[in-house]
Write a protein that holds these residues in place. Structure first.
Motif, PDB file in Angstrom:
ATOM      1  N   CYS A 121      49.733  18.812  18.099  1.00 22.51           N
ATOM      2  CA  CYS A 121      50.489  18.634  17.093  1.00 22.51           C
ATOM      3  C   CYS A 121      49.804  19.510  15.897  1.00 22.51           C
ATOM      4  O   CYS A 121      48.571  19.549  15.720  1.00 22.51           O
ATOM      5  CB  CYS A 121      50.281  17.199  16.711  1.00 22.51           C
ATOM      6  N   HIS A 158      49.689  18.827  12.934  1.00 23.95           N
ATOM      7  CA  HIS A 158      49.151  17.989  12.082  1.00 23.95           C
ATOM      8  C   HIS A 158      47.545  17.909  12.074  1.00 23.95           C
ATOM      9  O   HIS A 158      46.902  18.644  11.366  1.00 23.95           O
ATOM     10  CB  HIS A 158      49.647  16.635  11.813  1.00 23.95           C
ATOM     11  N   ARG A 159      47.056  17.214  13.092  1.00 22.29           N
ATOM     12  CA  ARG A 159      45.780  16.939  13.397  1.00 22.29           C
ATOM     13  C   ARG A 159      45.398  17.174  15.011  1.00 22.29           C
ATOM     14  O   ARG A 159      44.631  16.719  15.512  1.00 22.29           O
ATOM     15  CB  ARG A 159      45.388  15.846  12.992  1.00 22.29           C
ATOM     16  N   GLY A 160      46.331  17.895  15.754  1.00 22.85           N
ATOM     17  CA  GLY A 160      46.102  18.269  17.046  1.00 22.85           C
ATOM     18  C   GLY A 160      46.528  17.015  18.167  1.00 22.85           C
ATOM     19  O   GLY A 160      45.743  16.820  18.905  1.00 22.85           O
ATOM     20  N   GLY A 161      47.287  15.987  17.556  1.00 20.61           N
ATOM     21  CA  GLY A 161      47.410  15.097  18.601  1.00 20.61           C
ATOM     22  C   GLY A 161      48.292  15.651  19.725  1.00 20.61           C
ATOM     23  O   GLY A 161      48.999  16.523  19.749  1.00 20.61           O
ATOM     24  N   CYS A 203      54.881  12.348  17.662  1.00 25.58           N
ATOM     25  CA  CYS A 203      53.563  12.569  17.829  1.00 25.58           C
ATOM     26  C   CYS A 203      52.921  11.122  17.842  1.00 25.58           C
ATOM     27  O   CYS A 203      53.267  10.306  17.055  1.00 25.58           O
ATOM     28  CB  CYS A 203      53.034  13.232  16.653  1.00 25.58           C
ATOM     29  N   TRP A 263      50.121  10.119  17.343  1.00 24.60           N
ATOM     30  CA  TRP A 263      48.878   9.731  16.273  1.00 24.60           C
ATOM     31  C   TRP A 263      49.345   9.392  15.176  1.00 24.60           C
ATOM     32  O   TRP A 263      49.089   8.336  14.744  1.00 24.60           O
ATOM     33  CB  TRP A 263      47.964  10.861  16.400  1.00 24.60           C
ATOM     34  N   HIS A 264      50.425  10.097  14.645  1.00 20.19           N
ATOM     35  CA  HIS A 264      50.600   9.682  13.203  1.00 20.19           C
ATOM     36  C   HIS A 264      52.196   9.733  12.937  1.00 20.19           C
ATOM     37  O   HIS A 264      52.807   9.658  11.797  1.00 20.19           O
ATOM     38  CB  HIS A 264      49.953  10.685  12.041  1.00 20.19           C
ATOM     39  N   ALA A 265      53.006   9.933  14.140  1.00 25.10           N
ATOM     40  CA  ALA A 265      54.355   9.787  14.069  1.00 25.10           C
ATOM     41  C   ALA A 265      55.173  10.975  13.368  1.00 25.10           C
ATOM     42  O   ALA A 265      56.214  10.961  13.297  1.00 25.10           O
ATOM     43  CB  ALA A 265      54.795   8.662  13.738  1.00 25.10           C
ATOM     44  N   TRP A 266      54.266  12.182  13.273  1.00 20.49           N
ATOM     45  CA  TRP A 266      55.211  13.156  12.664  1.00 20.49           C
ATOM     46  C   TRP A 266      56.344  13.416  14.164  1.00 20.49           C
ATOM     47  O   TRP A 266      55.644  13.414  15.107  1.00 20.49           O
ATOM     48  CB  TRP A 266      54.333  14.744  12.687  1.00 20.49           C
TER      49      TRP A 266
HETATM   50  S1  FES Z   1      48.071  14.706  14.875  1.00 24.41           S
HETATM   51 FE1  FES Z   1      50.559  14.530  15.217  1.00 24.41          FE
HETATM   52  S2  FES Z   1      51.139  13.163  13.382  1.00 24.41           S
HETATM   53 FE2  FES Z   1      49.033  13.408  13.036  1.00 24.41          FE
END
Ligand code: FES
Length: 102
Positions: free
Chosen positions: A45, A47-50, A64, A66-69
């Motif tokens: 992802c 965002h932070r690699g989820g 995603c 991890w944080h639902a992006w």
């Molecule tokens: S790592 Fe994917 S939404 Fe944060």
């Protein structure tokens, strides 16, 4: 130069409404199936690699874990900001082999 790489067999592809992760060398690829169409993308992802391949597939998008992006499976664009994109790869099924263009 783009490289066509085998990621799995046809039998290993995700079912409709599912996503899976595959490893090719040091890369992780997410493959998702939505509305009868397969999409291949970077599994990480933006965002932070989820791990997108562990996310939910909903209405043509992947969420995603991890944080639902949420990303459109046809364009790679994030729903909340279309300028943020996950890299999509061209996917081909040749006989029993599934290939992606990296
Ligand atoms: S790592 Fe994917 S939404 Fe944060």
């Amino acid at each position: 130069m783009a490289e066509l790489v085998r990621i799995c067999s046809k039998a290993e592809l995700p079912w409709e409404g599912e996503a899976k992760e595959f490893e090719v060398g040091d890369r992780q690829i997410c493959v998702a199936m939505a509305n009868g169409k397969l999409s291949a993308m970077n599994n990480l992802c933006p965002h932070r690699g989820g791990p997108l391949g562990q996310g939910l597939v909903e209405q043509g998008k992947i969420v995603c874990p991890w944080h639902a992006w949420t990303f459109d499976l046809q364009t790679g664009a994030a729903v909340h900001n279309p300028d943020v994109k996950v890299t999509l790869y061209e996917l081909k099924v040749e006989g029993e082999d599934v290939l992606v263009q990296l």
